[in-house]
Design a protein around this motif. Structure first.
Motif, PDB file in Angstrom:
ATOM      1  N   ALA A 155       0.834  -1.202   0.000  1.00  0.00           N
ATOM      2  CA  ALA A 155       0.000   0.000   0.000  1.00  0.00           C
ATOM      3  C   ALA A 155       0.871   1.256   0.000  1.00  0.00           C
ATOM      4  O   ALA A 155       0.535   2.271  -0.630  1.00  0.00           O
ATOM      5  CB  ALA A 155      -0.929  -0.009   1.214  1.00  0.00           C
ATOM      6  N   GLN A 156       2.010   1.175   0.677  1.00  0.00           N
ATOM      7  CA  GLN A 156       2.930   2.319   0.735  1.00  0.00           C
ATOM      8  C   GLN A 156       3.503   2.635  -0.651  1.00  0.00           C
ATOM      9  O   GLN A 156       3.779   3.796  -0.965  1.00  0.00           O
ATOM     10  CB  GLN A 156       4.057   2.018   1.739  1.00  0.00           C
ATOM     11  N   VAL A 157       3.669   1.616  -1.496  1.00  0.00           N
ATOM     12  CA  VAL A 157       4.145   1.836  -2.872  1.00  0.00           C
ATOM     13  C   VAL A 157       3.150   2.729  -3.621  1.00  0.00           C
ATOM     14  O   VAL A 157       3.539   3.673  -4.325  1.00  0.00           O
ATOM     15  CB  VAL A 157       4.324   0.491  -3.633  1.00  0.00           C
TER      16      VAL A 157
ATOM     17  N   VAL B  18      10.541   0.919   1.132  1.00  0.00           N
ATOM     18  CA  VAL B  18       9.436   1.813   0.778  1.00  0.00           C
ATOM     19  C   VAL B  18       8.806   2.380   2.054  1.00  0.00           C
ATOM     20  O   VAL B  18       8.346   3.529   2.085  1.00  0.00           O
ATOM     21  CB  VAL B  18       8.389   1.124  -0.142  1.00  0.00           C
ATOM     22  N   GLU B  19       8.836   1.579   3.109  1.00  0.00           N
ATOM     23  CA  GLU B  19       8.258   2.013   4.383  1.00  0.00           C
ATOM     24  C   GLU B  19       9.073   3.164   5.000  1.00  0.00           C
ATOM     25  O   GLU B  19       8.518   4.130   5.506  1.00  0.00           O
ATOM     26  CB  GLU B  19       8.273   0.827   5.352  1.00  0.00           C
ATOM     27  N   ASN B  20      10.409   3.058   4.935  1.00  0.00           N
ATOM     28  CA  ASN B  20      11.228   4.088   5.592  1.00  0.00           C
ATOM     29  C   ASN B  20      11.633   5.234   4.649  1.00  0.00           C
ATOM     30  O   ASN B  20      12.449   6.075   5.012  1.00  0.00           O
ATOM     31  CB  ASN B  20      12.451   3.463   6.280  1.00  0.00           C
ATOM     32  N   GLY B  21      11.059   5.239   3.437  1.00  0.00           N
ATOM     33  CA  GLY B  21      11.277   6.373   2.545  1.00  0.00           C
ATOM     34  C   GLY B  21      12.530   6.291   1.692  1.00  0.00           C
ATOM     35  O   GLY B  21      12.808   7.192   0.892  1.00  0.00           O
ATOM     36  N   GLU B  22      13.261   5.196   1.814  1.00  0.00           N
ATOM     37  CA  GLU B  22      14.510   5.041   1.054  1.00  0.00           C
ATOM     38  C   GLU B  22      14.266   5.085  -0.461  1.00  0.00           C
ATOM     39  O   GLU B  22      15.096   5.596  -1.209  1.00  0.00           O
ATOM     40  CB  GLU B  22      15.117   3.685   1.439  1.00  0.00           C
ATOM     41  N   SER B  23      13.114   4.542  -0.904  1.00  0.00           N
ATOM     42  CA  SER B  23      12.818   4.521  -2.335  1.00  0.00           C
ATOM     43  C   SER B  23      11.946   5.700  -2.765  1.00  0.00           C
ATOM     44  O   SER B  23      11.460   5.755  -3.887  1.00  0.00           O
ATOM     45  CB  SER B  23      12.165   3.189  -2.731  1.00  0.00           C
ATOM     46  N   GLY B  24      11.760   6.661  -1.870  1.00  0.00           N
ATOM     47  CA  GLY B  24      11.020   7.871  -2.209  1.00  0.00           C
ATOM     48  C   GLY B  24      11.917   8.894  -2.895  1.00  0.00           C
ATOM     49  O   GLY B  24      13.142   8.725  -2.939  1.00  0.00           O
ATOM     50  N   ALA B  25      11.309   9.965  -3.405  1.00  0.00           N
ATOM     51  CA  ALA B  25      12.054  10.979  -4.154  1.00  0.00           C
ATOM     52  C   ALA B  25      13.197  11.573  -3.332  1.00  0.00           C
ATOM     53  O   ALA B  25      14.238  11.939  -3.871  1.00  0.00           O
ATOM     54  CB  ALA B  25      11.101  12.085  -4.613  1.00  0.00           C
TER      55      ALA B  25
END
Ligand SMILES: [Zn+2]
Lengths: 383, 155
Positions: free
Chosen positions: A161-163, A307-314
């Motif tokens: 869901a976070q994705v 994805v949960e800890n924001g590593e794959s976020g912008a």
């Protein structure tokens, strides 16, 4: 022989839920106009054309007969691949590297809003003897795969869901995205199930759109004449498509395609050597499964944590789908891989505006052709 | 209404009716014949990689060799994955979800996709649950994958 191949022009139509005012030919014409202007070339200079389309989703048989006019390809070599657009890029690279041509155009589009029964068309892709008589919706294949994948890896439904939340939020900064939304994982998890454990909001919604890409050999792709983004590696493979004997946990088609592309690019450590990733996220879990197959997470469970800890976020250390992905831009049939590629080109050129990443020297675009297929492609681009 | 007329001009409706026959082939006929006549589930074994394909096939996709050794699988198996579809094949919302599963039968190394029958309580199904194939009575079998009604959970 053209040892090196570059992308020298990209034309992207903004993806939209529908496009009633334009025929598919006019969409191609518009994207081609943009791409040729971006490359600083005239249509007459292009020596070969590749379009990527599937007859049944076009609603026309022998689709390749319908493509020359709107690309400036009349009386020129051209053919259609029934594959995702990144296969078209691989095709163009091979043509250019052979040295027979110096300038090739690749096109793919989606006119999904014209399909009255898309699920039935997808159903035609199932094995007619063993699978189709069961009368399941083909998205069940994604539900089955997601369930097995989560069970085997320890990745959670909340992380999937976070994705969705990440990619649709990324899309807020992309004017070409059809489904931007400021979402949280909790919002996604309140969406109803489509095919348990897959939720409705975890499947990319369809969009119309078109992308045209201009590729050139090294002699044409001089920085003085254009803004080349170099193709450093291309890989594409199909795993066995057979539901009975395919691998249901690991995306082996991407593992093999990535090995091809990494080998050509001389990449030993993709995490250290690649700055940004644009990967297929037709269903949210697929982004995580594809990242694992790309060798980013030796322990699959780490893909969920990232994805949960924001590593794959912008703003993370390894951004994935800054464009919004297919969840944010919309799924554009055979053009999906080219939207991934177009974002990498845009970032590497430093033209991504509000979503520009500070470090964008090497990027990876990856595609998958959707259920029930096991076809995937990987393209690595460098400045 | 002008709007209606404009829509009529903007789009033209057409359809492509497609009807086909699909050949089961040597591998498929072996499976369907045994299913229809004897109610048995047969597969073929690859002598190189030891994969046991159920339903039977004529060749191994990995080793690229002909498969000649016939193997019988048991109707008992284990769930490798499962899903509940809340949409029908056209995408319409279903009131009651339809359960399906990938099942590895005893004696097979491949999985089979089929319905999960009589699942009243979804929480009772899990990966690893034991199931048994329900095969239609002889008079109702026609040599189709639907000669198997589906899989039923074993208590
Ligand atoms: Zn074998």
């Amino acid at each position: 022989m053209n040892e090196r191949v570059a992308i020298i022009g990209v034309g992207v139509m903004a993806a939209r839920p529908s496009s009633e005012h334009l025929s598919f030919k006019e969409m191609m014409f518009e994207a081609a106009q943009k791409a040729y202007a971006d490359a600083g070339i005239d249509a007459h200079e292009v020596e070969s054309f590749v379009t990527c389309a599937e007859d049944l989703t076009e609603g026309i048989s022998i689709f390749d007969e319908y493509t020359p006019d709107q690309l400036g390809a009349v009386q020129k070599p051209m053919h259609t691949l029934t594959q995702d657009g990144l296969y078209g890029i691989a095709d163009a690279v091979m043509q250019l590297r052979s040295g027979l041509v110096g300038l090739v155009v690749v096109e793919a589009h989606s006119k999904h809003s014209n399909l009255e029964n898309p699920n039935s068309i997808l159903n035609y892709a199932l094995d007619p003897v063993y699978n189709r008589p069961l009368d399941f919706n083909p998205h069940v294949i994604a539900g089955l795969e997601m369930n097995g994948f989560l069970h085997a890896t320890g990745i959670t439904q909340a992380q999937c869901a976070q994705v969705v939340a990440k990619n649709r939020t990324h899309a807020l900064k992309n004017i070409a995205a059809a489904y931007p939304m400021n979402l949280r994982a909790e919002d996604v998890q309140s969406s109803p199930y489509l095919c348990y454990p897959l939720r409705d909001a975890e499947m990319a919604k369809s969009a119309d759109g078109c992308v045209v890409v201009v590729l050139a050999g090294a002699s044409r792709a001089q920085p003085s004449k254009s803004r080349p983004v170099w193709i450093r590696g291309v890989g594409f493979t199909n795993d066995s498509p057979t539901l009975e004997s395919r691998d249901w946990i690991d995306a082996q088609y991407i593992r093999a395609a990535a090995a091809m592309a990494y080998g050509q690019a001389g990449i030993k450590d993709p995490v250290a050597e690649i700055d940004l990733f644009e990967v297929d996220d037709a269903y949210a879990y697929k982004e995580l499964q594809h990242l694992v197959a790309l060798g980013i997470y030796p322990q699959a469970v780490a893909a969920g944590r990232a994805v949960e800890n924001g590593e794959s976020g912008a703003a993370g250390k390894m951004p994935v789908n800054v464009s919004g992905g297919s969840l944010g831009i919309g799924h554009t049939l055979e053009a999906s891989g080219l939207y991934r590629l177009a974002e990498i080109v845009c970032q590497l050129r430093g033209e991504a505006g509000p979503r520009q990443l500070p470090r964008a020297k090497v990027g990876l675009a990856q595609s998958w052709r959707g259920v029930p297929t096991t076809s995937g492609a990987v393209v690595i681009l460098g400045r | 209404m002008a709007g209606t007329q404009l829509r009529h001009i903007a789009k033209w409706r057409g359809e492509i009716p497609i009807e086909s026959l699909y050949t089961a082939g040597i591998g498929g006929q072996r499976f369907f014949k045994a299913l229809k006549e004897k109610g048995k589930l047969v597969g073929t074994r690859c002598r190189r990689c030891h994969q046991v394909f159920v339903p039977s096939r004529q060749f191994c996709e990995r080793c690229f060799v002909e498969l000649t050794e016939e193997v019988r699988a048991q109707p008992d198996g284990v769930i490798k994955s499962f899903s509940y579809a809340y949409i029908d094949h056209n995408g319409g919302r279903l009131k009651h979800p339809v359960a399906s599963a990938l099942v590895q039968l005893e004696g097979a190394t491949t999985v089979m996709l089929h319905r999960l029958l009589e699942v009243k309580d979804l929480s009772r199904v899990s990966i690893g649950s034991r199931v048994k194939a329900v095969i239609k009575p002889k008079g109702k079998r026609i040599g189709s994958i639907l000669d198997i009604e589906g899989f039923r959970l074993v208590e």
